[in-house]
Design an enzyme around this catalytic site. Structure first.
Site, mmCIF file in Angstrom:
data_model
loop_
_atom_site.group_PDB
_atom_site.id
_atom_site.type_symbol
_atom_site.label_atom_id
_atom_site.label_comp_id
_atom_site.label_asym_id
_atom_site.label_seq_id
_atom_site.Cartn_x
_atom_site.Cartn_y
_atom_site.Cartn_z
ATOM 1 N N SER A 107 0.436 -1.242 -0.107
ATOM 2 C CA SER A 107 0.031 -0.167 0.148
ATOM 3 C C SER A 107 0.659 1.066 0.516
ATOM 4 C CB SER A 107 -0.569 0.027 1.044
ATOM 5 O OG SER A 107 -0.206 -0.375 2.613
ATOM 6 N N HIS A 162 -3.225 -3.103 -6.329
ATOM 7 C CA HIS A 162 -3.237 -2.507 -4.474
ATOM 8 C C HIS A 162 -4.524 -3.040 -4.318
ATOM 9 C CE1 HIS A 162 -3.545 0.914 -1.734
ATOM 10 N NE2 HIS A 162 -3.440 -0.442 -1.380
ATOM 11 N N GLU A 169 -6.120 -0.776 -7.881
ATOM 12 C CA GLU A 169 -5.439 -0.427 -8.337
ATOM 13 C C GLU A 169 -4.284 -1.113 -8.805
ATOM 14 O OE1 GLU A 169 -4.940 3.979 -5.724
ATOM 15 O OE2 GLU A 169 -3.177 2.290 -5.200
ATOM 16 N N ASN A 222 -4.747 7.048 -2.280
ATOM 17 C CA ASN A 222 -4.296 7.379 -0.828
ATOM 18 C C ASN A 222 -3.881 8.703 -0.781
ATOM 19 O OD1 ASN A 222 -5.159 5.575 0.790
ATOM 20 N ND2 ASN A 222 -3.180 4.385 0.967
HETATM 21 N N1 LIG Z 1 -4.582 -3.991 5.953
HETATM 22 C C1 LIG Z 1 -5.227 -3.157 4.679
HETATM 23 O O1 LIG Z 1 -6.222 -2.015 5.170
HETATM 24 C C2 LIG Z 1 -4.501 -3.416 3.915
HETATM 25 C C3 LIG Z 1 -5.012 -2.738 2.634
HETATM 26 C C4 LIG Z 1 -4.281 -2.727 1.280
HETATM 27 C C5 LIG Z 1 -2.704 -3.011 0.963
HETATM 28 N N2 LIG Z 1 -2.433 -3.641 2.473
HETATM 29 C C6 LIG Z 1 -0.859 -4.080 2.398
HETATM 30 O O2 LIG Z 1 -1.142 -5.766 2.355
HETATM 31 C C7 LIG Z 1 -0.477 -6.025 3.110
HETATM 32 C C8 LIG Z 1 -0.659 -7.487 3.926
HETATM 33 O O3 LIG Z 1 -1.052 -6.513 4.792
HETATM 34 P P1 LIG Z 1 -2.086 -7.357 5.899
HETATM 35 O O4 LIG Z 1 -3.374 -6.066 6.180
HETATM 36 O O5 LIG Z 1 -3.103 -8.234 4.953
HETATM 37 O O6 LIG Z 1 -0.808 -7.506 6.842
HETATM 38 P P2 LIG Z 1 -1.144 -9.083 8.132
HETATM 39 O O7 LIG Z 1 -0.294 -8.533 8.918
HETATM 40 O O8 LIG Z 1 -2.970 -8.965 7.931
HETATM 41 O O9 LIG Z 1 -1.114 -9.898 7.308
HETATM 42 C C9 LIG Z 1 0.273 -10.170 6.697
HETATM 43 C C10 LIG Z 1 0.523 -11.699 7.136
HETATM 44 O O10 LIG Z 1 2.536 -12.151 5.951
HETATM 45 C C11 LIG Z 1 2.703 -12.952 6.717
HETATM 46 N N3 LIG Z 1 4.570 -12.964 6.252
HETATM 47 C C12 LIG Z 1 5.020 -12.198 6.549
HETATM 48 N N4 LIG Z 1 6.277 -11.929 6.555
HETATM 49 C C13 LIG Z 1 6.282 -13.080 5.767
HETATM 50 C C14 LIG Z 1 6.845 -13.676 4.462
HETATM 51 N N5 LIG Z 1 8.390 -13.561 4.850
HETATM 52 N N6 LIG Z 1 6.372 -14.737 3.777
HETATM 53 C C15 LIG Z 1 5.488 -14.555 4.063
HETATM 54 N N7 LIG Z 1 4.263 -14.289 4.463
HETATM 55 C C16 LIG Z 1 4.963 -13.932 5.786
HETATM 56 C C17 LIG Z 1 2.050 -13.026 7.816
HETATM 57 O O11 LIG Z 1 2.557 -13.812 9.195
HETATM 58 C C18 LIG Z 1 0.856 -12.694 8.120
HETATM 59 O O12 LIG Z 1 -0.255 -13.600 7.902
HETATM 60 C C19 LIG Z 1 0.797 -5.165 2.490
HETATM 61 O O13 LIG Z 1 1.558 -4.913 2.521
HETATM 62 C C20 LIG Z 1 0.168 -4.427 3.631
HETATM 63 O O14 LIG Z 1 0.926 -2.845 3.023
HETATM 64 C C21 LIG Z 1 -2.732 -3.324 3.497
#
Ligand SMILES: NC(=O)c1ccc[n+]([C@@H]2O[C@H](COP(=O)([O-])OP(=O)(O)OC[C@H]3O[C@@H](n4cnc5c(N)ncnc54)[C@H](O)[C@@H]3O)[C@@H](O)[C@H]2O)c1
Length: 506
Positions: A123, A144, A156, A194
């Site tokens: 993000s 995204h 996106e 964003n």
């Molecule tokens: N939460 C949101 O609102 C949102 C929105 C858009 C984009 N994002 C992006 O999506 C991505 C994930 O966000 P999220 O909120 O789902 O996070 P989260 O913490 O809920 O989940 C992340 C997952 O990744 C796993 N993980 C971490 N390192 C790892 C690795 N090296 N290999 C494999 N798995 C690994 C963790 O165990 C966890 O289950 C981030 O890049 C975040 O910026 C999040």
């Protein structure tokens, strides 16, 4: 057959909040989904949870039982993100950390077939930076999604500087196949949504910092006047300041300190104090059992009646219909309370330039609606007359928010900031006008796309608000974008690109 139609298997890596949503969407659309995570227990939890979601949807009649069972069968847990695969696409949704993502893609490139396309759901990180981990950075683009993925239709599509030319279009087609709405964005800080969202957040904090209005006042005006589902302070409480403040800082520093994107010291200190928002029970509002405790709205005081004179005929009509004595002459009598409704300037500035006595003058935001008026008072306003103005406005049955007078009042300046931010995005060709409006409407839930909204209110009015703020504050944050200045001057529509040098070549 096009690539997007040929895609059969996608590997989703990272089965947290986002990975689960993406996996659910892809499996429901008929793709085989390999789920992987650094923590194997996260994968089984994700498979269970997504399966339950399908059962729930079937229970509600949103999908058939057979489709739910088939979608569940398309979920394939794998032991490791680097387990052998023949997948067509990897969507990475691991934690937001550049070295983690780079390392993962470098390893994936060794085990995936040459045809696998790589996508990152980052993000805030640069897609180009992530792609430098690959021997062939042309294979990677940003994809995204927004949270919660199944309910937020926008995606996106973000090419990095070296992404192969065919990939963005192919991912756009794939997003359509998933039943979502793609927009093309550029690999710039905050991408499209964003970045556009900073317009509301940073200006709301600016208003708070200037002591013009309290968070609940601003939120009420945003809901009732601008038609937003949620005001900026409620939104920050929901998103949480540990997400919003760093995101704002990162977009601002990504644009090398552009003042229009400037973060606020208010959120910095509230973040340090742990006042993160709803999830900790304390933010701009207190929360009891998860429910926001909004302060009660102040009621109009008892006040002596004075006739109202205004430069706004509609306002006089509304007051007259409510039985308030109004004056319709060219000039106010000495008994009148004067309500000025300027676009841009403060009521005090408008009073001085019209030669009206400031003590008798209050402002009313011309952007007020059937639901709510915004009444402004300046330091020289006679309080007894201001109370009379408040009571008169309240007699219409509408809610009244009383704030300090200032250029652009509240709703106008928030709207001008929203519109101007998107005009900058259009000006820099970070996205097409149509994609800007679609993205912001779908992802931020605004009632109109910001360019259409600016067009609706009038580009010249939006420009007048920015110019008034610029002259009142001297703050370069309010410099209007060339996109707005040109269109307001030339009488063109904010949603149109108009003629470009490229048009002469076709
Ligand atoms: N939460 C949101 O609102 C949102 C929105 C858009 C984009 N994002 C992006 O999506 C991505 C994930 O966000 P999220 O909120 O789902 O996070 P989260 O913490 O809920 O989940 C992340 C997952 O990744 C796993 N993980 C971490 N390192 C790892 C690795 N090296 N290999 C494999 N798995 C690994 C963790 O165990 C966890 O289950 C981030 O890049 C975040 O910026 C999040």
């Amino acid at each position: 057959m096009q690539w997007a139609q040929r895609v059969n298997t996608v590997r989703v890596i990272g089965t947290g909040v986002m990975g689960r949503g993406i996996a659910q969407l892809a499996a429901a659309a008929g793709l085989t989904v390999e789920l992987a995570d650094a923590r194997p227990e996260a994968v089984s939890a994700a498979v269970d949870q997504i399966g339950q979601m399908f059962d729930k949807l079937a229970g509600k009649g949103r999908m058939t039982g057979a489709d739910a069972a088939a979608a569940r069968n398309r979920l394939q847990p794998v032991d490791s993100p680097l387990a052998p695969t023949g997948c067509d696409l990897v969507i990475e949704a691991v934690r937001e950390d550049l070295p983690t993502k780079r390392e993962l893609f470098a390893e994936l490139e060794k085990i995936c077939p040459a045809h696998t396309v790589f996508a990152t759901n980052t993000s805030s990180l640069s897609v180009t930076s992530i792609a430098t981990a690959l021997a062939d950075p042309g294979r990677l683009a940003g994809l995204h999604f927004f949270n919660p993925v199944p309910l937020m239709p926008l995606v996106e599509v973000i090419p990095g500087a070296r992404t192969a030319e065919w990939i963005p279009g192919a991912l756009v087609d794939l997003v359509h196949r998933l039943g979502h709405q793609p927009v093309r964005a550029t690999d710039t800080p905050g991408f499209l949504v964003n970045h556009a969202g900073r317009g509301l957040i940073t200006e709301a904090l600016q208003i708070l910092g200037e002591g013009l209005a309290a968070p609940a006042d601003v939120d009420r005006i945003c809901r009732d006047v601008l038609g937003l589902r949620m005001g900026p302070f409620e939104l920050m409480d929901l998103t949480a300041l540990d997400v919003t403040h760093p995101a704002t800082e990162s977009i601002w520093s990504g644009y090398y300190g552009d003042p229009r994107l400037r973060p606020s010291p208010i959120t910095r200190s509230r973040l340090e104090a742990g006042l993160l928002g709803r999830k900790v029970g304390e933010g701009f509002y207190p929360y009891t059992d998860g429910a926001k405790q909004e302060p009660p709205e102040p009621q109009a005081p008892q006040a002596e009646t004075h006739p109202i004179w205004s430069d706004n005929a509609e306002l006089l009509d509304a007051l007259g219909a409510a039985g308030v004595p109004v004056e319709r002459g060219d000039e106010p009598s000495e008994a009148a309370v004067i309500l000025l409704a300027p676009y841009g300037h403060s009521a005090a500035t408008a009073a001085l330039s019209a030669g009206l006595p400031p003590a008798r003058v209050c402002g009313v935001d011309p952007l007020s609606t059937e639901k709510r008026f915004t009444l402004t008072v300046h330091p020289a306003t006679d309080p007894a007359l201001a109370r009379s103005a408040w009571a008169a406005l309240a007699a219409t049955g509408r809610a009244v928010t009383v704030v300090r007078d200032g250029a652009g009042m509240i709703a106008q300046r928030l709207l001008a900031s929203i519109v101007n931010t998107s005009c900058f995005i259009a000006e820099q060709r970070l996205a097409t006008p149509g994609d800007i409006d679609t993205a912001v409407r779908l992802a931020l839930g605004y009632p109109r796309g910001p360019l259409k909204w600016g067009q609706h209110v009038g580009p010249r009015r939006v420009l007048a608000v920015l110019r008034a703020l610029q002259s009142a504050t001297g703050d370069p944050r309010y410099r209007p974008s060339r996109w707005l200045v040109e269109r307001a001057g030339l009488g063109l529509d904010l949603t149109e690109t108009g003629t470009t040098p490229q048009d002469l070549l076709s």
